[in-house]
Every structure is written in structure tokens, then in C-alpha cells.
Scaffold this motif. Structure first.
Motif, PDB file in Angstrom:
ATOM      1  N   ALA A 175       0.862  -1.192   0.000  1.00  0.00           N
ATOM      2  CA  ALA A 175       0.000   0.000   0.000  1.00  0.00           C
ATOM      3  C   ALA A 175       0.887   1.226   0.000  1.00  0.00           C
ATOM      4  O   ALA A 175       1.892   1.273   0.712  1.00  0.00           O
ATOM      5  CB  ALA A 175      -0.937   0.007   1.209  1.00  0.00           C
ATOM      6  N   LEU A 176       0.500   2.217  -0.814  1.00  0.00           N
ATOM      7  CA  LEU A 176       1.317   3.415  -0.975  1.00  0.00           C
ATOM      8  C   LEU A 176       0.456   4.656  -0.870  1.00  0.00           C
ATOM      9  O   LEU A 176      -0.708   4.664  -1.291  1.00  0.00           O
ATOM     10  CB  LEU A 176       2.025   3.406  -2.337  1.00  0.00           C
ATOM     11  CG  LEU A 176       3.226   2.463  -2.493  1.00  0.00           C
ATOM     12  CD1 LEU A 176       3.592   2.316  -3.952  1.00  0.00           C
ATOM     13  CD2 LEU A 176       4.412   3.002  -1.698  1.00  0.00           C
ATOM     14  N   GLN A 177       1.067   5.696  -0.330  1.00  0.00           N
ATOM     15  CA  GLN A 177       0.383   6.971  -0.193  1.00  0.00           C
ATOM     16  C   GLN A 177       1.402   8.089  -0.352  1.00  0.00           C
ATOM     17  O   GLN A 177       2.454   8.071   0.282  1.00  0.00           O
ATOM     18  CB  GLN A 177      -0.303   7.074   1.172  1.00  0.00           C
ATOM     19  CG  GLN A 177      -0.995   8.401   1.439  1.00  0.00           C
ATOM     20  CD  GLN A 177      -1.736   8.393   2.767  1.00  0.00           C
ATOM     21  OE1 GLN A 177      -2.228   7.361   3.225  1.00  0.00           O
ATOM     22  NE2 GLN A 177      -1.795   9.560   3.399  1.00  0.00           N
ATOM     23  N   VAL A 178       1.117   9.049  -1.242  1.00  0.00           N
ATOM     24  CA  VAL A 178       1.972  10.217  -1.445  1.00  0.00           C
ATOM     25  C   VAL A 178       1.218  11.423  -0.909  1.00  0.00           C
ATOM     26  O   VAL A 178       0.193  11.830  -1.468  1.00  0.00           O
ATOM     27  CB  VAL A 178       2.320  10.409  -2.928  1.00  0.00           C
ATOM     28  CG1 VAL A 178       3.147  11.681  -3.117  1.00  0.00           C
ATOM     29  CG2 VAL A 178       3.083   9.204  -3.456  1.00  0.00           C
ATOM     30  N   GLY A 179       1.717  11.996   0.188  1.00  0.00           N
ATOM     31  CA  GLY A 179       1.005  13.096   0.824  1.00  0.00           C
ATOM     32  C   GLY A 179      -0.348  12.614   1.319  1.00  0.00           C
ATOM     33  O   GLY A 179      -0.450  11.737   2.160  1.00  0.00           O
ATOM     34  N   GLY A 180      -1.408  13.186   0.776  1.00  0.00           N
ATOM     35  CA  GLY A 180      -2.752  12.741   1.135  1.00  0.00           C
ATOM     36  C   GLY A 180      -3.458  12.011   0.023  1.00  0.00           C
ATOM     37  O   GLY A 180      -4.694  11.912   0.040  1.00  0.00           O
ATOM     38  N   THR A 181      -2.703  11.451  -0.935  1.00  0.00           N
ATOM     39  CA  THR A 181      -3.289  10.777  -2.080  1.00  0.00           C
ATOM     40  C   THR A 181      -2.891   9.308  -2.075  1.00  0.00           C
ATOM     41  O   THR A 181      -1.689   8.987  -1.974  1.00  0.00           O
ATOM     42  CB  THR A 181      -2.843  11.425  -3.402  1.00  0.00           C
ATOM     43  OG1 THR A 181      -3.149  12.818  -3.377  1.00  0.00           O
ATOM     44  CG2 THR A 181      -3.521  10.785  -4.585  1.00  0.00           C
ATOM     45  N   ARG A 182      -3.858   8.436  -2.178  1.00  0.00           N
ATOM     46  CA  ARG A 182      -3.594   7.003  -2.273  1.00  0.00           C
ATOM     47  C   ARG A 182      -3.097   6.682  -3.687  1.00  0.00           C
ATOM     48  O   ARG A 182      -3.663   7.138  -4.687  1.00  0.00           O
ATOM     49  CB  ARG A 182      -4.870   6.218  -1.965  1.00  0.00           C
ATOM     50  CG  ARG A 182      -4.688   4.705  -1.922  1.00  0.00           C
ATOM     51  CD  ARG A 182      -3.877   4.280  -0.707  1.00  0.00           C
ATOM     52  NE  ARG A 182      -3.879   2.856  -0.526  1.00  0.00           N
ATOM     53  CZ  ARG A 182      -4.753   2.197   0.241  1.00  0.00           C
ATOM     54  NH1 ARG A 182      -5.716   2.880   0.879  1.00  0.00           N
ATOM     55  NH2 ARG A 182      -4.687   0.894   0.391  1.00  0.00           N
ATOM     56  N   VAL A 183      -2.050   5.912  -3.754  1.00  0.00           N
ATOM     57  CA  VAL A 183      -1.447   5.557  -5.032  1.00  0.00           C
ATOM     58  C   VAL A 183      -1.863   4.143  -5.399  1.00  0.00           C
ATOM     59  O   VAL A 183      -1.610   3.186  -4.654  1.00  0.00           O
ATOM     60  CB  VAL A 183       0.090   5.668  -4.985  1.00  0.00           C
ATOM     61  CG1 VAL A 183       0.708   5.238  -6.313  1.00  0.00           C
ATOM     62  CG2 VAL A 183       0.502   7.088  -4.653  1.00  0.00           C
ATOM     63  N   VAL A 184      -2.525   4.005  -6.550  1.00  0.00           N
ATOM     64  CA  VAL A 184      -2.929   2.706  -7.075  1.00  0.00           C
ATOM     65  C   VAL A 184      -2.363   2.566  -8.487  1.00  0.00           C
ATOM     66  O   VAL A 184      -1.602   3.414  -8.959  1.00  0.00           O
ATOM     67  CB  VAL A 184      -4.467   2.570  -7.062  1.00  0.00           C
ATOM     68  CG1 VAL A 184      -4.998   2.582  -5.631  1.00  0.00           C
ATOM     69  CG2 VAL A 184      -5.117   3.663  -7.883  1.00  0.00           C
ATOM     70  N   ALA A 185      -2.770   1.486  -9.159  1.00  0.00           N
ATOM     71  CA  ALA A 185      -2.210   1.232 -10.486  1.00  0.00           C
ATOM     72  C   ALA A 185      -2.590   2.310 -11.491  1.00  0.00           C
ATOM     73  O   ALA A 185      -1.839   2.577 -12.441  1.00  0.00           O
ATOM     74  CB  ALA A 185      -2.676  -0.136 -10.986  1.00  0.00           C
ATOM     75  N   SER A 186      -3.739   2.946 -11.308  1.00  0.00           N
ATOM     76  CA  SER A 186      -4.209   3.939 -12.275  1.00  0.00           C
ATOM     77  C   SER A 186      -3.859   5.374 -11.897  1.00  0.00           C
ATOM     78  O   SER A 186      -4.290   6.299 -12.575  1.00  0.00           O
ATOM     79  CB  SER A 186      -5.725   3.830 -12.440  1.00  0.00           C
ATOM     80  OG  SER A 186      -6.390   4.053 -11.201  1.00  0.00           O
ATOM     81  N   THR A 187      -3.090   5.576 -10.827  1.00  0.00           N
ATOM     82  CA  THR A 187      -2.756   6.929 -10.392  1.00  0.00           C
ATOM     83  C   THR A 187      -1.782   7.573 -11.373  1.00  0.00           C
ATOM     84  O   THR A 187      -0.755   6.977 -11.726  1.00  0.00           O
ATOM     85  CB  THR A 187      -2.146   6.902  -8.986  1.00  0.00           C
ATOM     86  OG1 THR A 187      -3.064   6.287  -8.080  1.00  0.00           O
ATOM     87  CG2 THR A 187      -1.843   8.311  -8.505  1.00  0.00           C
ATOM     88  N   ALA A 188      -2.101   8.776 -11.804  1.00  0.00           N
ATOM     89  CA  ALA A 188      -1.265   9.511 -12.753  1.00  0.00           C
ATOM     90  C   ALA A 188      -0.448  10.569 -12.030  1.00  0.00           C
ATOM     91  O   ALA A 188      -0.916  11.176 -11.061  1.00  0.00           O
ATOM     92  CB  ALA A 188      -2.127  10.163 -13.834  1.00  0.00           C
TER      93      ALA A 188
END
Length: 272
Positions: A175-188
Motif C-alpha cells: 500500500a502506498l500513499q503520497v502526501g494525502g493521495t492514495r497511489v494505485v495502479a491507475s494513479t497519474a
């Protein structure tokens, strides 16, 4: 009496005697196939020889360059760096082996166990949880790391964060999170004047990346020579990594309703 002016006679034996009607023998002629072979034989000019020498020199240089490139991948690294890369590779192999054993055990329970229905229900619930974590619809917590990228000069771009996230994914981050955004396979990721645009949301510096996974493996992946730490250092940024037994990824990814996809009706069987 007048003098007899006759040409002097040649000594006998020095001039071949010719008989009337006879011709001198013709020189022997070469066979036609030998004349054709000689005519079709290529004759190298000075320009062709020079071009051949240049091609040979160029080929030799290419071979030397390829061999030096292939051998310089790991030869220049220190022993500690080689040990770190080997440990990271071994940990990844062990993680994949554990996952394989878990899948094989689940298959045996579903096919051979007496309580196959209960095993299937448990497997479905576990899969739903795993897929929820991967899709970012469920929060995650566990051991992991918190990586902070300081950017005093504003030189960090979206490509730097993509490389950081990709290194963590390859190291087994669940599981990954950059700042307050969850990072998934479709995250740009995209560049933005106020920082980096992650999943449509602007994340300002310093960039805090939280990852759930094996802390040692994740931190080692970020310290691989020539990796993301070196790339950030060249850009004027600094990477600080803190390992912890419990980190929390609380940001969730909102799923959008499908616009075109609809559940398909079951196809009639062959008996109907």
C-alpha cells in the motif's frame, strides 16, 4: 664485268625452312571456361580496399565497446553495494516463494478438503481484502517506511516521484500513499507549478511517501547504487527514510462508476 650484288646468304641452320603452302603454328588458346572465369573475377580497387579496412576497424571498435559496457555493470561497485543488491534479490525471491506456497495451499484446500465450501468462502474473503488494499478502497496499516523528499530548489519533477514509487512497488510495497493521495495502479503523476500533481491532486514539497511492506527490503531498494536516491541527489533534493513497525496508509481511492460496462447476462448452456 659488273660486280654481282647479291644479298649475303644466311648460314645454314639459322633460318627455318618454309615450304610453300605451310603457315606458322598458332599459339595455344585457353579454354573458354577459363577465360570466362578470369573475366568475371572481381578486381578490388584502392577505394574498395580502404572501405573494407574502415569497416573492419569500425566493427572491432563496436565489439570492444559492447564488451566493456557489459562488463562495467557491476564491476565498478563496491563489495558492500554488491552484498546489498544480492540481499535485495534474495528477499524478493523468498517473498515470491512464500506467495507461491500460500497459493498452492489454498488450491489444495479448495480441491481436496472436506470443507471445500468454507475454504472457498474464506479464500473469497481474503481475496476481497487483498483486492481492496490493491485498489485503494481499504485503509492499510503494518510495518513499513516513511520516505520524505525535501526539495529546497524546486527541482523535483513527477518523474522523480514515479521512480520512487516504482522502486517501492518492485520491493513489495502493498500500500502506498503520497502526501494525502492514495497511489494505485491507475494513479497519474504530472508536473504542477505548486508541486507534483498526483491523481489529480497537487501535492506540495516536501513529499512524504508512506509505504506498507517489509521495512528492510523497502529501505534497501531505495539505497541501491544508481537508484532513486542518487537521482534525487543529482537534482538537488534529499531523501530521508524512516523505518517503523507500524505505519498507516489512511487515504482512500474513490472508485468511479463504470460508464460503458454492464454486468453480462449468463449465457444459456448447451443443454437448453
Amino acid at each position: 664485268m659488273s660486280a654481282d650484288r647479291r644479298p649475303p646468304r644466311e648460314p645454314a641452320g639459322e633460318r627455318p625452312q618454309e615450304h610453300p603452302g605451310e603457315r606458322a603454328p598458332a599459339p595455344p588458346r585457353r579454354p573458354p571456361w577459363r577465360r570466362l572465369l578470369r573475366a568475371g573475377r572481381p578486381r578490388a580497387t584502392r577505394g574498395q580496399l580502404l572501405a573494407g579496412l574502415l569497416c573492419a576497424a569500425l566493427g572491432f571498435g563496436v565489439v570492444v565497446q559492447v564488451r566493456s559496457t557489459d562488463s562495467s555493470g557491476l564491476d565498478d561497485l563496491r563489495e558492500s553495494d554488491l552484498v546489498r543488491i544480492l540481499d535485495d534479490t534474495t528477499e524478493r525471491g523468498d517473498r515470491l516463494a512464500d506467495e507461491l506456497r500460500s497459493l498452492e495451499a489454498t488450491r489444495e484446500q479448495l480441491t481436496e478438503g472436506s470443507d471445500s465450501a468454507q475454504a472457498a468462502e474464506r479464500a473469497a474473503a481474503e481475496r476481497a481484502t487483498e483486492y481492496g488494499l490493491l485498489a485503494g478502497t481499504l485503509p492499510a496499516s503494518g510495518p513499513g517506511i516513511v520516505a520524505t523528499v525535501s526539495d529546497p530548489g524546486g527541482a523535483v519533477r513527477s518523474t522523480h516521484l514515479i521512480q520512487l514509487v516504482q522502486e517501492l512497488r518492485d520491493a513489495g510495497a502493498e500500500a502506498l500513499q503520497v502526501g494525502g493521495t492514495r497511489v494505485v495502479a491507475s494513479t497519474a503523476f504530472a508536473d504542477d507549478p505548486g508541486g507534483v500533481l498526483v491523481g489529480g491532486r497537487t501535492e506540495p514539497a516536501p513529499y512524504v511517501v508512506t509505504a506498507v511492506g517489509d521495512p528492510d527490503t523497502l529501505s534497501t531498494a531505495l539505497d541501491i547504487p544508481g537508484g532513486v536516491r542518487e537521482t534525487l541527489r543529482q537534482a538537488g533534493a534529499q531523501l530521508e527514510v524512516q523505518t517503523s513497525e507500524v505505519v498507516r496508509v489512511s487515504a482512500l481511492h474513490a472508485l468511479s462508476a463504470p460508464q460503458y460496462a454492464r454486468p453480462a447476462s449468463p449465457e444459456p448452456s448447451a443443454d437448453q
